[in-house]
Design an enzyme around this catalytic site. Structure first.
Site, mmCIF file in Angstrom:
data_model
loop_
_atom_site.group_PDB
_atom_site.id
_atom_site.type_symbol
_atom_site.label_atom_id
_atom_site.label_comp_id
_atom_site.label_asym_id
_atom_site.label_seq_id
_atom_site.Cartn_x
_atom_site.Cartn_y
_atom_site.Cartn_z
ATOM 1 N N ARG A 177 -17.934 -32.506 -32.436
ATOM 2 C CA ARG A 177 -18.202 -33.398 -33.591
ATOM 3 C C ARG A 177 -17.529 -34.772 -33.453
ATOM 4 O O ARG A 177 -17.110 -35.376 -34.450
ATOM 5 C CB ARG A 177 -17.741 -32.768 -34.917
ATOM 6 C CG ARG A 177 -18.342 -31.424 -35.238
ATOM 7 C CD ARG A 177 -19.845 -31.538 -35.518
ATOM 8 N NE ARG A 177 -20.313 -30.333 -36.144
ATOM 9 C CZ ARG A 177 -20.735 -29.258 -35.471
ATOM 10 N NH1 ARG A 177 -20.765 -29.261 -34.151
ATOM 11 N NH2 ARG A 177 -21.164 -28.203 -36.121
ATOM 12 N N CYS A 226 -21.400 -28.923 -43.338
ATOM 13 C CA CYS A 226 -20.001 -28.503 -43.425
ATOM 14 C C CYS A 226 -19.115 -29.676 -43.810
ATOM 15 O O CYS A 226 -19.264 -30.780 -43.280
ATOM 16 C CB CYS A 226 -19.546 -27.908 -42.096
ATOM 17 S SG CYS A 226 -20.235 -26.266 -41.826
ATOM 18 N N GLU A 296 -15.202 -33.230 -41.876
ATOM 19 C CA GLU A 296 -16.304 -33.341 -40.933
ATOM 20 C C GLU A 296 -17.288 -34.370 -41.493
ATOM 21 O O GLU A 296 -17.887 -35.145 -40.771
ATOM 22 C CB GLU A 296 -16.975 -31.967 -40.781
ATOM 23 C CG GLU A 296 -17.711 -31.777 -39.467
ATOM 24 C CD GLU A 296 -19.205 -31.901 -39.601
ATOM 25 O OE1 GLU A 296 -19.852 -32.173 -38.584
ATOM 26 O OE2 GLU A 296 -19.728 -31.744 -40.702
HETATM 27 N N1 EPU Z 1 -17.728 -17.030 -42.925
HETATM 28 C C1 EPU Z 1 -17.251 -16.382 -44.034
HETATM 29 N N2 EPU Z 1 -17.504 -16.942 -45.256
HETATM 30 C C2 EPU Z 1 -18.173 -18.107 -45.409
HETATM 31 C C3 EPU Z 1 -18.648 -18.764 -44.262
HETATM 32 C C4 EPU Z 1 -18.413 -18.204 -43.024
HETATM 33 O O1 EPU Z 1 -16.638 -15.334 -43.943
HETATM 34 O O2 EPU Z 1 -18.351 -18.538 -46.541
HETATM 35 C C5 EPU Z 1 -17.517 -16.409 -41.609
HETATM 36 C C6 EPU Z 1 -18.833 -15.936 -41.027
HETATM 37 O O3 EPU Z 1 -19.171 -14.658 -41.475
HETATM 38 C C7 EPU Z 1 -18.561 -16.002 -39.550
HETATM 39 C C8 EPU Z 1 -17.565 -17.150 -39.414
HETATM 40 O O4 EPU Z 1 -17.014 -17.353 -40.704
HETATM 41 O O5 EPU Z 1 -17.959 -14.812 -39.099
HETATM 42 C C9 EPU Z 1 -18.240 -18.398 -38.889
HETATM 43 O O6 EPU Z 1 -19.270 -18.789 -39.789
HETATM 44 P P1 EPU Z 1 -20.629 -19.527 -39.323
HETATM 45 O O7 EPU Z 1 -21.255 -18.728 -38.227
HETATM 46 O O8 EPU Z 1 -21.414 -19.837 -40.536
HETATM 47 O O9 EPU Z 1 -20.127 -20.807 -38.618
HETATM 48 P P2 EPU Z 1 -19.130 -21.917 -39.065
HETATM 49 O O10 EPU Z 1 -18.017 -21.914 -38.086
HETATM 50 O O11 EPU Z 1 -18.772 -21.838 -40.502
HETATM 51 C C10 EPU Z 1 -20.281 -23.732 -37.549
HETATM 52 C C11 EPU Z 1 -20.572 -25.187 -37.744
HETATM 53 C C12 EPU Z 1 -21.903 -25.372 -38.472
HETATM 54 C C13 EPU Z 1 -23.007 -24.709 -37.661
HETATM 55 C C14 EPU Z 1 -22.651 -23.228 -37.490
HETATM 56 C C15 EPU Z 1 -23.638 -22.522 -36.585
HETATM 57 C C16 EPU Z 1 -18.605 -26.563 -38.069
HETATM 58 C C17 EPU Z 1 -17.630 -27.127 -39.032
HETATM 59 N N3 EPU Z 1 -19.532 -25.783 -38.572
HETATM 60 O O12 EPU Z 1 -20.071 -23.189 -38.856
HETATM 61 O O13 EPU Z 1 -22.154 -26.772 -38.523
HETATM 62 O O14 EPU Z 1 -24.238 -24.839 -38.326
HETATM 63 O O15 EPU Z 1 -21.348 -23.090 -36.872
HETATM 64 O O16 EPU Z 1 -23.431 -22.901 -35.268
HETATM 65 O O17 EPU Z 1 -18.520 -26.831 -36.870
HETATM 66 C C18 EPU Z 1 -22.071 -28.836 -39.748
HETATM 67 O O18 EPU Z 1 -21.652 -29.353 -38.719
HETATM 68 O O19 EPU Z 1 -22.260 -29.498 -40.791
HETATM 69 C C19 EPU Z 1 -22.318 -27.397 -39.755
HETATM 70 C C20 EPU Z 1 -22.707 -26.755 -40.850
#
Ligand code: EPU
Length: 302
Positions: A177, A226, A296
Site C-alpha cells: 500500500r 479498509c 490506509e
Molecule cells: N477478520 C475478523 N473480523 C473482521 C474482519 C476480519 O475476524 O471483522 C479476520 C478474518 O476472518 C480473517 C482475517 O481477519 O481471518 C483477515 O481478514 P480479511 O481476509 O478480510 O483480510 P484483511 O487483512 O482484513 C486485507 C486487505 C483488504 C483486502 C483483503 C483481501 C488491508 C488493510 N486490507 O484485509 O484490502 O481486500 O485483505 O485480500 O491490507 C483495502 O485495501 O482497502 C482493503 C480492504
C-alpha cells in the site's frame, strides 16, 4: 476555494481545462463525505505543466483526485481546488501482453476488458472501486497480488521537475500500500505487462474473488475500503473485531458489522464524525494490543 479571477478562468479554457464551481466532494468520493470547492477537469495531459504554473503563480493550492474511493475529505468550504483527469476514449489499448492504460480508466472495467482479451493477473482487484491511477499510486492489492507487480512503465506529472516524465519499473518502488511516487506527483498513464490466460480461466478467478469479497466486506455501503493498514503479520480488522467494536458509531460514522476495518457512512456522517471514530478505535487498539494503527485511507483535512 473559488476561482473567480477572469484572467485565470480564460487561461483555463485555453488549456482545455473545464472549471466546475462548487463541486461537492461528498458526491465524488465513495464515503460520501466532504465539503465543496472548485473542480478543474483536465482534458489533455500535456496541459498539466502550464496549468500548475498558472495555479502556483496565482497562489491557488490544489490536490489531485482519482476515483475518490480511498479518501476521507474534510467538511465545509475546502481551502484548495481539485484537479481530475477526464477519461479519454479509448482508455485501454492492447499490444500483445502489454496494456496501455490511461490513469483515469476505471480499474474494474480495465480488468474485465483485459480478461476478455485473454490477459489476466489482476483478478484479485476485481470489485475494488476507483481509477487505475489511484490503484497505482497506492499500489492497491488484494488476495495475494498487487498492481505494482505488473507495471512496466508509468507516465506521470512530476512535482519535483514540474514536467511530464516516463519512469521504468526499476525506477519505482512498490511496497504494501505504498509507492515511491511523491504525494504531489500525478499519475497519467501506465503500461502493464499481463500474463496470457484464457478468458474462462480468468473468469473463474474473478468469480472466486468476487464471492470472497461479497461475503466479508460491506460492498453495498458507503465506505473507503479498509481504514487502517495491516501491521506486519496481523489483521487490523480482526483486532478491532476482537475488541467488540463492530457497530461502534460517532454520529452516522460506524464500524461495519461485516468487516471491522471498514468504517461506513450510514447516513449523513461528517468528516469530523469519521475522524473521531478513527481516533477512538486507534486508541482502543493501542491500549489493548499495544499496536499503533496507521491509516490506509488518505485524509484530506483542511
Ligand atoms: N477478520 C475478523 N473480523 C473482521 C474482519 C476480519 O475476524 O471483522 C479476520 C478474518 O476472518 C480473517 C482475517 O481477519 O481471518 C483477515 O481478514 P480479511 O481476509 O478480510 O483480510 P484483511 O487483512 O482484513 C486485507 C486487505 C483488504 C483486502 C483483503 C483481501 C488491508 C488493510 N486490507 O484485509 O484490502 O481486500 O485483505 O485480500 O491490507 C483495502 O485495501 O482497502 C482493503 C480492504
Amino acid at each position: 476555494m473559488r476561482i473567480l479571477n477572469p484572467n485565470i478562468v480564460a487561461k483555463l479554457a485555453e488549456l482545455h481545462v473545464e472549471l466546475k464551481h462548487g463541486a461537492a466532494l461528498a458526491e465524488l468520493t465513495s464515503l460520501g463525505i466532504g465539503g465543496t470547492t472548485d473542480l478543474l477537469r483536465i482534458k489533455r495531459h500535456e496541459s498539466l505543466p502550464d496549468l500548475l504554473n498558472l495555479l502556483d503563480a496565482n497562489h491557488v493550492p490544489h490536490k489531485f483526485l482519482g476515483g475518490g474511493s480511498n479518501l476521507l475529505v474534510g467538511d465545509g468550504e475546502l481551502p484548495w481546488v481539485i484537479l481530475q483527469l477526464v477519461r479519454p476514449e479509448p482508455d485501454v489499448v492492447l499490444d500483445g501482453n502489454l496494456a496501455l492504460v490511461d490513469a483515469a480508466a476505471d480499474l474494474g472495467r480495465m480488468i474485465t476488458f483485459c480478461a476478455k482479451n485473454d490477459l489476466g493477473g489482476m483478478e484479485g482487484l476485481i470489485g475494488v472501486p476507483g481509477t487505475v491511477g489511484g490503484a497505482l499510486r497506492m499500489n492497491a492489492g488484494a488476495y495475494g497480488m498487487q498492481i505494482g507487480s505488473y507495471v512496466r512503465e508509468v507516465k506521470l506529472y512530476r512535482a519535483a521537475s514540474r514536467e511530464i516524465e516516463v519512469l521504468r519499473d526499476h525506477q519505482i518502488f512498490f511496497e504494501y500500500r505504498h509507492t515511491s511516487f511523491a504525494p504531489d506527483d500525478m499519475m497519467l498513464a501506465v503500461i502493464l505487462e499481463l500474463p496470457s490466460k484464457p478468458y474462462k480461466e480468468i473468469l473463474k478467478g474473478i468469480r472466486i474473488c468476487n464471492e470472497k469479497r461479497r461475503s466479508s466486506q460491506p460492498l453495498g455501503q458507503k465506505s473507503a475500503g479498509c481504514i487502517f493498514k495491516n501491521p506486519p503479520g496481523v489483521s487490523a480488522g480482526r483486532m478491532i473485531d476482537e475488541l467488540g467494536l463492530k457497530g461502534l458509531s460517532v454520529g452516522d460514522a460506524r464500524v461495519s458489522d461485516r468487516h471491522a476495518n471498514f468504517f461506513v457512512n450510514a447516513g449523513h456522517a461528517s468528516a469530523k464524525d469519521m475522524l473521531a471514530l478513527i481516533a477512538d478505535v486507534r486508541e482502543r487498539v493501542q491500549k489493548s494490543f499495544g499496536v499503533s494503527l496507521e491509516s490506509e485511507v488518505v485524509v484530506w483535512n483542511a
